[in-house]
Scaffold this motif. Structure first.
Motif, PDB file in Angstrom:
ATOM      1  N   LEU A 117       0.860  -1.178   0.000  1.00  0.00           N
ATOM      2  CA  LEU A 117       0.000   0.000   0.000  1.00  0.00           C
ATOM      3  C   LEU A 117       0.895   1.225   0.000  1.00  0.00           C
ATOM      4  O   LEU A 117       1.742   1.387   0.886  1.00  0.00           O
ATOM      5  CB  LEU A 117      -0.889  -0.010   1.251  1.00  0.00           C
ATOM      6  CG  LEU A 117      -1.840   1.150   1.440  1.00  0.00           C
ATOM      7  CD1 LEU A 117      -2.894   1.173   0.338  1.00  0.00           C
ATOM      8  CD2 LEU A 117      -2.503   1.056   2.809  1.00  0.00           C
ATOM      9  N   ASN A 124     -12.546   4.958  -3.767  1.00  0.00           N
ATOM     10  CA  ASN A 124     -13.619   4.607  -2.847  1.00  0.00           C
ATOM     11  C   ASN A 124     -14.971   5.142  -3.284  1.00  0.00           C
ATOM     12  O   ASN A 124     -15.973   4.870  -2.647  1.00  0.00           O
ATOM     13  CB  ASN A 124     -13.282   5.039  -1.414  1.00  0.00           C
ATOM     14  CG  ASN A 124     -13.273   6.531  -1.218  1.00  0.00           C
ATOM     15  OD1 ASN A 124     -13.616   7.290  -2.108  1.00  0.00           O
ATOM     16  ND2 ASN A 124     -12.871   6.961  -0.050  1.00  0.00           N
ATOM     17  N   PRO A 130      -5.433   6.336   2.475  1.00  0.00           N
ATOM     18  CA  PRO A 130      -5.234   5.014   3.069  1.00  0.00           C
ATOM     19  C   PRO A 130      -4.067   5.016   4.040  1.00  0.00           C
ATOM     20  O   PRO A 130      -3.096   5.749   3.859  1.00  0.00           O
ATOM     21  CB  PRO A 130      -4.961   4.129   1.862  1.00  0.00           C
ATOM     22  CG  PRO A 130      -4.542   5.035   0.772  1.00  0.00           C
ATOM     23  CD  PRO A 130      -5.161   6.362   1.048  1.00  0.00           C
ATOM     24  N   PHE A 180      -3.633  -1.765   5.879  1.00  0.00           N
ATOM     25  CA  PHE A 180      -4.567  -2.692   5.252  1.00  0.00           C
ATOM     26  C   PHE A 180      -4.277  -4.126   5.657  1.00  0.00           C
ATOM     27  O   PHE A 180      -3.234  -4.438   6.224  1.00  0.00           O
ATOM     28  CB  PHE A 180      -4.541  -2.531   3.731  1.00  0.00           C
ATOM     29  CG  PHE A 180      -3.415  -3.219   3.001  1.00  0.00           C
ATOM     30  CD1 PHE A 180      -3.689  -4.192   2.059  1.00  0.00           C
ATOM     31  CD2 PHE A 180      -2.091  -2.871   3.219  1.00  0.00           C
ATOM     32  CE1 PHE A 180      -2.662  -4.817   1.360  1.00  0.00           C
ATOM     33  CE2 PHE A 180      -1.061  -3.487   2.528  1.00  0.00           C
ATOM     34  CZ  PHE A 180      -1.352  -4.470   1.595  1.00  0.00           C
ATOM     35  N   ILE A 227      -9.032  -1.641   4.067  1.00  0.00           N
ATOM     36  CA  ILE A 227      -8.101  -0.526   4.166  1.00  0.00           C
ATOM     37  C   ILE A 227      -8.664   0.566   5.062  1.00  0.00           C
ATOM     38  O   ILE A 227      -9.806   0.986   4.904  1.00  0.00           O
ATOM     39  CB  ILE A 227      -7.803   0.049   2.757  1.00  0.00           C
ATOM     40  CG1 ILE A 227      -7.242  -1.066   1.871  1.00  0.00           C
ATOM     41  CG2 ILE A 227      -6.848   1.232   2.843  1.00  0.00           C
ATOM     42  CD1 ILE A 227      -7.001  -0.657   0.441  1.00  0.00           C
ATOM     43  N   ASP A 230      -8.712   4.466   6.601  1.00  0.00           N
ATOM     44  CA  ASP A 230      -8.517   5.837   6.135  1.00  0.00           C
ATOM     45  C   ASP A 230      -7.977   6.635   7.318  1.00  0.00           C
ATOM     46  O   ASP A 230      -8.513   6.558   8.421  1.00  0.00           O
ATOM     47  CB  ASP A 230      -9.858   6.420   5.662  1.00  0.00           C
ATOM     48  CG  ASP A 230      -9.727   7.768   4.991  1.00  0.00           C
ATOM     49  OD1 ASP A 230      -8.893   8.585   5.430  1.00  0.00           O
ATOM     50  OD2 ASP A 230     -10.463   8.019   4.034  1.00  0.00           O
TER      51      ASP A 230
END
Length: 158
Positions: free
Chosen positions: A51, A75, A83, A86, A96, A98
């Motif tokens: 990620l 999203n 992000p 995850f 994931i 935020d």
């Protein structure tokens, strides 16, 4: 950070790479032009997933470091989606967090479309809600575990 067989995979955001360790020594690094400020790394089946913090993708590499796929993280609600961490469930979906919102976004990597978002899980509201989730994982039963380090460390399972 992720562990597979006898190797430890660690994000090195300062150098835009993933370091692979064995017996406390770096045995190889994974670099790529799409690998920019990696936040989190996971191993799932025979792939390495990364990620990034500055691009809306999860990158998939084989175990030698060859880029296999890029999965767009759109999203569908917020263009400022940030992000942070995850995990990957048993079906291969990405869960994931935020940085700024009390949600866990669930993306289906098997849907090769702009909006691969399946759903979003909302964290508890109120005084005891999780703010700025910092980690997410699954237990053996498939329950989502989220941790937050805001004020006192808090944990939510759902």
């Amino acid at each position: 950070m992720a562990f597979s067989e006898s190797y430890l995979y660690v994000c090195d955001s300062n150098n835009n790479r993933i370091n692979v360790y064995s017996n406390y020594y770096i045995i190889r690094t994974i670099t790529h032009t799409f690998l920019y400020l990696p936040l989190d790394v996971k191993i799932h089946e025979k792939s390495i997933f990364v990620l990034n913090s500055k691009s809306p993708y999860v990158l998939e590499f084989d175990l030698t470091g060859y880029l296999l796929n890029k999965f767009l993280l759109d999203n569908g609600w917020d263009s400022n989606f940030m992000p942070s961490f995850f995990c990957i469930d048993s079906t291969g979906r990405f869960l994931i967090t935020d940085k700024r919102e009390p949600y866990i976004y669930v993306f289906n990597k098997l849907v090769y479309a702009k909006h691969a978002l399946e759903t979003r899980l909302e964290l508890e509201h109120g005084e005891d809600r999780l703010v700025e989730p910092r980690g997410v994982c699954l237990d053996r039963e498939g329950r989502v575990i989220v941790v937050c380090n805001y004020k006192d460390a808090m944990l939510q399972i759902f």
